[in-house]
Design a protein around this motif. Structure first.
Motif, PDB file in Angstrom:
ATOM      1  N   PHE A 163      -2.429 -23.237  -6.584  1.00  0.00           N
ATOM      2  CA  PHE A 163      -2.494 -22.565  -8.147  1.00  0.00           C
ATOM      3  C   PHE A 163      -0.511 -22.053  -7.869  1.00  0.00           C
ATOM      4  CE2 PHE A 163      -2.507 -20.170 -11.756  1.00  0.00           C
ATOM      5  CZ  PHE A 163      -1.867 -21.367 -12.526  1.00  0.00           C
ATOM      6  N   TRP A 164      -0.139 -21.419  -7.478  1.00  0.00           N
ATOM      7  CA  TRP A 164       1.024 -20.568  -8.033  1.00  0.00           C
ATOM      8  C   TRP A 164       2.390 -21.666  -7.153  1.00  0.00           C
ATOM      9  CZ3 TRP A 164       0.731 -17.400 -11.749  1.00  0.00           C
ATOM     10  CH2 TRP A 164      -0.094 -16.732 -11.729  1.00  0.00           C
ATOM     11  N   GLN A 165       2.226 -22.411  -6.195  1.00  0.00           N
ATOM     12  CA  GLN A 165       2.590 -23.580  -5.300  1.00  0.00           C
ATOM     13  C   GLN A 165       2.817 -24.645  -6.898  1.00  0.00           C
ATOM     14  OE1 GLN A 165       1.821 -23.126  -1.362  1.00  0.00           O
ATOM     15  NE2 GLN A 165       2.114 -21.303  -1.235  1.00  0.00           N
ATOM     16  N   GLY A 166       1.686 -25.172  -6.828  1.00  0.00           N
ATOM     17  CA  GLY A 166       1.816 -26.135  -7.652  1.00  0.00           C
ATOM     18  C   GLY A 166       2.139 -25.745  -9.049  1.00  0.00           C
ATOM     19  N   LEU A 167       2.187 -24.534  -9.735  1.00  0.00           N
ATOM     20  CA  LEU A 167       3.078 -24.437 -11.192  1.00  0.00           C
ATOM     21  C   LEU A 167       4.753 -24.318 -10.961  1.00  0.00           C
ATOM     22  CD1 LEU A 167       0.062 -24.550 -12.535  1.00  0.00           C
ATOM     23  CD2 LEU A 167       0.830 -22.163 -12.881  1.00  0.00           C
ATOM     24  N   GLY A 168       4.800 -23.828  -8.891  1.00  0.00           N
ATOM     25  CA  GLY A 168       6.545 -24.008  -9.112  1.00  0.00           C
ATOM     26  C   GLY A 168       6.863 -23.117  -8.774  1.00  0.00           C
ATOM     27  N   TRP A 169       6.218 -21.843  -8.993  1.00  0.00           N
ATOM     28  CA  TRP A 169       6.341 -20.503  -8.460  1.00  0.00           C
ATOM     29  C   TRP A 169       7.037 -20.233  -7.347  1.00  0.00           C
ATOM     30  CZ3 TRP A 169       4.745 -15.699 -11.660  1.00  0.00           C
ATOM     31  CH2 TRP A 169       4.244 -15.684 -13.052  1.00  0.00           C
ATOM     32  N   THR A 170       7.786 -19.444  -7.554  1.00  0.00           N
ATOM     33  CA  THR A 170       8.442 -19.310  -5.678  1.00  0.00           C
ATOM     34  C   THR A 170       7.844 -17.680  -4.846  1.00  0.00           C
ATOM     35  OG1 THR A 170      10.607 -19.682  -6.975  1.00  0.00           O
ATOM     36  CG2 THR A 170      11.285 -18.113  -5.225  1.00  0.00           C
ATOM     37  N   PHE A 171       7.917 -18.808  -3.566  1.00  0.00           N
ATOM     38  CA  PHE A 171       7.020 -17.728  -2.758  1.00  0.00           C
ATOM     39  C   PHE A 171       8.404 -16.936  -2.185  1.00  0.00           C
ATOM     40  CE2 PHE A 171       5.813 -17.030   1.804  1.00  0.00           C
ATOM     41  CZ  PHE A 171       4.967 -16.230   1.422  1.00  0.00           C
ATOM     42  N   ARG A 172       7.965 -15.778  -1.995  1.00  0.00           N
ATOM     43  CA  ARG A 172       9.241 -14.387  -1.743  1.00  0.00           C
ATOM     44  C   ARG A 172       8.940 -14.582  -0.490  1.00  0.00           C
ATOM     45  NH1 ARG A 172      13.181 -12.647  -5.013  1.00  0.00           N
ATOM     46  NH2 ARG A 172      13.899 -11.857  -3.204  1.00  0.00           N
ATOM     47  N   GLU A 173       9.552 -15.084   0.710  1.00  0.00           N
ATOM     48  CA  GLU A 173       9.104 -14.236   2.037  1.00  0.00           C
ATOM     49  C   GLU A 173      10.359 -13.114   3.132  1.00  0.00           C
ATOM     50  OE1 GLU A 173       8.426 -17.848   5.396  1.00  0.00           O
ATOM     51  OE2 GLU A 173      10.002 -19.307   4.053  1.00  0.00           O
ATOM     52  N   ASP A 174      10.767 -13.113   2.018  1.00  0.00           N
ATOM     53  CA  ASP A 174      12.355 -12.332   2.207  1.00  0.00           C
ATOM     54  C   ASP A 174      11.668 -10.815   1.599  1.00  0.00           C
ATOM     55  OD1 ASP A 174      12.625 -12.991  -0.398  1.00  0.00           O
ATOM     56  OD2 ASP A 174      14.548 -12.353  -0.437  1.00  0.00           O
ATOM     57  N   VAL A 175      10.799 -10.457   1.248  1.00  0.00           N
ATOM     58  CA  VAL A 175      10.529  -9.298   1.047  1.00  0.00           C
ATOM     59  C   VAL A 175       9.039  -8.700   1.302  1.00  0.00           C
ATOM     60  CG1 VAL A 175      12.116  -9.261  -1.074  1.00  0.00           C
ATOM     61  CG2 VAL A 175       9.172 -10.286  -1.316  1.00  0.00           C
ATOM     62  N   ASN A 176       9.000  -7.780   1.582  1.00  0.00           N
ATOM     63  CA  ASN A 176       7.800  -6.819   1.865  1.00  0.00           C
ATOM     64  C   ASN A 176       7.431  -5.840   0.776  1.00  0.00           C
ATOM     65  OD1 ASN A 176       7.646  -7.546   4.737  1.00  0.00           O
ATOM     66  ND2 ASN A 176       8.720  -5.211   5.174  1.00  0.00           N
ATOM     67  N   TYR A 177       5.963  -5.990   0.323  1.00  0.00           N
ATOM     68  CA  TYR A 177       5.551  -4.957  -0.194  1.00  0.00           C
ATOM     69  C   TYR A 177       5.342  -4.174  -0.204  1.00  0.00           C
ATOM     70  CZ  TYR A 177       1.744  -4.409  -4.379  1.00  0.00           C
ATOM     71  OH  TYR A 177       1.365  -3.971  -5.265  1.00  0.00           O
ATOM     72  N   TYR A 178       4.870  -2.712  -1.213  1.00  0.00           N
ATOM     73  CA  TYR A 178       4.976  -1.905  -0.995  1.00  0.00           C
ATOM     74  C   TYR A 178       3.866  -0.933  -1.923  1.00  0.00           C
ATOM     75  CZ  TYR A 178       8.446  -1.639   2.922  1.00  0.00           C
ATOM     76  OH  TYR A 178       8.922  -1.563   4.158  1.00  0.00           O
ATOM     77  N   GLU A 179       3.261   0.000  -2.271  1.00  0.00           N
ATOM     78  CA  GLU A 179       2.940   0.359  -2.729  1.00  0.00           C
ATOM     79  C   GLU A 179       2.384   2.310  -2.201  1.00  0.00           C
ATOM     80  OE1 GLU A 179      -0.786  -1.415  -3.685  1.00  0.00           O
ATOM     81  OE2 GLU A 179      -2.118  -0.474  -2.501  1.00  0.00           O
ATOM     82  N   TYR A 180       1.822   3.668  -3.851  1.00  0.00           N
ATOM     83  CA  TYR A 180       1.625   4.086  -3.567  1.00  0.00           C
ATOM     84  C   TYR A 180       0.964   4.644  -4.394  1.00  0.00           C
ATOM     85  CZ  TYR A 180       2.399   9.253  -2.756  1.00  0.00           C
ATOM     86  OH  TYR A 180       2.387  10.453  -2.532  1.00  0.00           O
ATOM     87  N   VAL A 181      -0.278   5.583  -3.667  1.00  0.00           N
ATOM     88  CA  VAL A 181      -1.565   5.638  -4.766  1.00  0.00           C
ATOM     89  C   VAL A 181      -1.175   6.999  -5.109  1.00  0.00           C
ATOM     90  CG1 VAL A 181      -3.996   6.152  -4.653  1.00  0.00           C
ATOM     91  CG2 VAL A 181      -2.802   4.081  -3.970  1.00  0.00           C
ATOM     92  N   THR A 182      -1.537   7.067  -6.628  1.00  0.00           N
ATOM     93  CA  THR A 182      -1.369   8.389  -7.666  1.00  0.00           C
ATOM     94  C   THR A 182      -2.449   8.833  -7.705  1.00  0.00           C
ATOM     95  OG1 THR A 182      -1.322   7.606  -9.579  1.00  0.00           O
ATOM     96  CG2 THR A 182       1.293   7.767  -8.116  1.00  0.00           C
ATOM     97  N   ASN A 183      -3.757   8.396  -7.675  1.00  0.00           N
ATOM     98  CA  ASN A 183      -5.120   8.221  -7.736  1.00  0.00           C
ATOM     99  C   ASN A 183      -6.014   8.553  -7.191  1.00  0.00           C
ATOM    100  OD1 ASN A 183      -7.365   9.276  -8.949  1.00  0.00           O
ATOM    101  ND2 ASN A 183      -6.564   8.706 -11.382  1.00  0.00           N
ATOM    102  N   GLU A 184      -7.140   8.335  -6.563  1.00  0.00           N
ATOM    103  CA  GLU A 184      -7.368   8.133  -5.266  1.00  0.00           C
ATOM    104  C   GLU A 184      -8.749   8.045  -6.109  1.00  0.00           C
ATOM    105  OE1 GLU A 184      -6.338   7.562  -2.479  1.00  0.00           O
ATOM    106  OE2 GLU A 184      -4.831   8.468  -1.940  1.00  0.00           O
ATOM    107  N   ASP A 185      -9.289   8.027  -6.691  1.00  0.00           N
ATOM    108  CA  ASP A 185     -10.270   7.949  -7.628  1.00  0.00           C
ATOM    109  C   ASP A 185     -10.316   6.662  -7.712  1.00  0.00           C
ATOM    110  OD1 ASP A 185     -10.718  10.323  -7.281  1.00  0.00           O
ATOM    111  OD2 ASP A 185     -10.028  11.349  -9.493  1.00  0.00           O
ATOM    112  N   ASN A 186      -9.451   5.924  -8.663  1.00  0.00           N
ATOM    113  CA  ASN A 186      -9.660   4.557  -9.170  1.00  0.00           C
ATOM    114  C   ASN A 186      -9.546   3.363  -8.118  1.00  0.00           C
ATOM    115  OD1 ASN A 186      -8.511   2.682 -10.432  1.00  0.00           O
ATOM    116  ND2 ASN A 186      -7.430   2.222  -9.653  1.00  0.00           N
TER     117      ASN A 186
END
Ligand SMILES: CC(C)(COP(=O)(O)OP(=O)(O)OC[C@H]1O[C@@H](n2cnc3c(N)ncnc32)[C@H](O)[C@@H]1OP(=O)(O)O)[C@@H](O)C(=O)NCCC(=O)NCCS
Length: 192
Positions: A163-186
């Motif tokens: 779907f995203w590729q069909g809409l012409g959105w850019t797939f980024r191969e050059d980035v890593n995705y990071y996250e940090y959880v601030t609430n373990e109850d979520n």
């Protein structure tokens, strides 16, 4: 799809990610056709801003979507209300035949736009509703002077990635995705 729809499809392909309302349809006004019994039926979905009045219906729709991760706090009424209070103009629903058949939670932090829970009910897919919803979110973010939009698609989500590729959105191969959880109850629960 009838031959009469072809020019609209062509137009959609030339303008990926932008909103189209159909040829005769005015903004936020459904195109109607007459049934044999004389009653009127909407042929085009209406895309409009999501409000908290839509919460129960949209949440029920999320629960139908295979593989969606639903968060105990972020996706609760309180969580969604907090999001919509910060972003009152950018989340969208698609209404067809009198019911909500698609939705996107969309907002921004003043710099980047973000899309969450992009979905269309299974029976209404492949009719351009997802594209129209995204187009409406893109327009709403652009109106708020947001210049870039990010989203996450699970690698295993083939339909989503196509779907995203069909809409012409850019797939980024050059980035890593990071996250940090601030609430373990979520806690995230994945739909089967
Ligand atoms: C992804 C989703 C929102 C698409 O909604 P939709 O209304 O069916 O999408 P559209 O009809 O607007 O499709 C737009 C374009 O996306 C691509 N596309 C959409 N579904 C596709 C599929 N199953 N296979 C291949 N391409 C597809 C096509 O390029 C299509 O353009 P076309 O119809 O002119 O060929 C819907 O399939 C959905 O709710 N999936 C489950 C939730 C999900 O995966 N969300 C994305 C999370 S990242």
């Amino acid at each position: 799809m009838s031959g009469a729809d072809v020019p609209v499809d062509t137009e959609r392909k030339q303008n990926p990610g932008r909103i189209f309302h159909g040829r005769k349809q005015r903004e936020n006004e459904p195109e109607m056709i007459k049934r044999r019994d004389g009653s009127m039926k909407e042929t085009e979905p209406v895309i409009r801003v999501m409000t908290m009045d839509d919460f129960e219906t949209v949440h029920a729709l999320w629960m139908e979507i295979h593989g969606f991760g639903i968060r105990s706090i972020d996706d609760s009424r309180e969580g969604v209300e907090r999001f919509i209070r910060r972003n009152p103009t950018t989340s969208m629903v698609a209404v067809a035949e009198g019911k909500i058949v698609g939705a996107i939670l969309c907002g921004h932090d003043g710099r980047r736009g973000c899309l969450y829970h992009v979905c269309v009910q299974e029976a209404y897919r492949k009719h351009g509703i997802g594209q129209k919803l995204v187009g409406a979110c893109v327009d709403a973010l652009a109106a708020e002077h947001i210049n870039k939009i990010n989203l996450i698609a699970f690698k295993k989500n083939e339909v989503g990635n196509r779907f995203w590729q069909g809409l012409g959105w850019t797939f980024r191969e050059d980035v890593n995705y990071y996250e940090y959880v601030t609430n373990e109850d979520n806690i995230t629960t994945y739909n089967p």
